[in-house]
Write a protein that holds these residues in place. Structure first.
Motif, short mmCIF file in Angstrom:
data_model
loop_
_atom_site.label_atom_id
_atom_site.label_comp_id
_atom_site.label_asym_id
_atom_site.label_seq_id
_atom_site.Cartn_x
_atom_site.Cartn_y
_atom_site.Cartn_z
N GLU A 126 -38.15 2.72 -19.41
CA GLU A 126 -38.75 3.69 -19.40
C GLU A 126 -38.74 4.24 -17.63
O GLU A 126 -39.47 3.61 -16.84
CB GLU A 126 -40.06 3.92 -19.74
N GLY A 127 -37.81 4.98 -17.22
CA GLY A 127 -37.77 5.44 -15.94
C GLY A 127 -36.75 4.70 -14.92
O GLY A 127 -36.54 5.08 -13.81
N MET A 128 -36.08 3.76 -15.56
CA MET A 128 -34.98 3.06 -14.80
C MET A 128 -34.12 2.46 -15.79
O MET A 128 -34.49 1.88 -16.81
CB MET A 128 -35.57 2.14 -13.93
N SER A 129 -32.74 2.59 -15.46
CA SER A 129 -31.54 1.89 -16.22
C SER A 129 -30.68 1.41 -15.12
O SER A 129 -30.21 1.66 -14.24
CB SER A 129 -30.98 2.91 -17.32
N PHE A 130 -29.94 0.31 -15.78
CA PHE A 130 -28.90 -0.39 -15.15
C PHE A 130 -27.74 -0.26 -16.04
O PHE A 130 -27.77 -0.64 -17.51
CB PHE A 130 -29.35 -1.79 -14.94
N GLU A 131 -26.39 0.00 -15.55
CA GLU A 131 -25.23 0.30 -16.16
C GLU A 131 -24.30 -0.65 -15.74
O GLU A 131 -23.97 -0.35 -14.39
CB GLU A 131 -24.90 1.62 -16.30
#
Length: 160
Positions: A126-131
């Motif tokens: 929630e609020g940050m993602s890594f791709e």
């Protein structure tokens, strides 16, 4: 000539009439081993400067990272980050520090990002993602609250 046009039309119709299946990424278990691709020494640019983010391999039920932003050849701020296994899920927690290591958050306070989903190439908190773009490139997206209360998503493009 007419025959080859008819054959081409039949082939095109066959090709376009094949059933289309939307690619749905499989959701993975909330385990550190499923996001170990984050580990490494990453470099990029953001906020008008250079960024460094160094993630450890999973061990002891967690991964840890250090982050720094360099503007005009001086450190603007640091972060210490962890992703840890808690009650059959993952949580990302961090603390910010000025360039002299004075903390932004109080002693016992952390900024927490609960896990939403893990797929083969993406982990979303929630609020940050890594791709994962490939073995040597990833994007990190961070939601940052602005002074007016709106949320701006900032993209960090990193390479190893």
């Amino acid at each position: 000539m007419k025959r080859s046009i008819v054959v081409m039309l039949v082939m095109m119709i066959s090709l376009f009439s094949l059933p289309c299946k939307a690619q749905v990424e499989k959701t993975l278990e909330p385990k550190l081993e499923n996001i170990s691709w984050i580990a490494g020494n990453w470099k990029g640019e953001a906020f008008g400067g250079r960024t460094e983010e160094n993630w450890s391999e999973p061990s002891g039920g967690s991964m840890m990272a250090s982050f720094k932003l360099i503007n005009d050849e001086k450190v603007s701020f640091y972060e210490i980050e962890i992703i840890r296994e808690v009650e059959n899920t993952l949580i990302l927690q961090l603390k910010h520090f000025d360039n002299d290591l004075k903390g932004w958050e109080t002693k016992d306070e952390t900024v927490d990002f609960p896990l939403k989903e893990i797929t083969v190439n993406k982990v979303t908190f929630e609020g940050m993602s890594f791709e994962k773009v490939n073995e040597n490139e990833m994007n990190v997206y961070v939601d940052i609250e602005q002074k007016n209360g709106s949320i701006e998503t900032v993209k960090f493009n990193y390479t190893k």
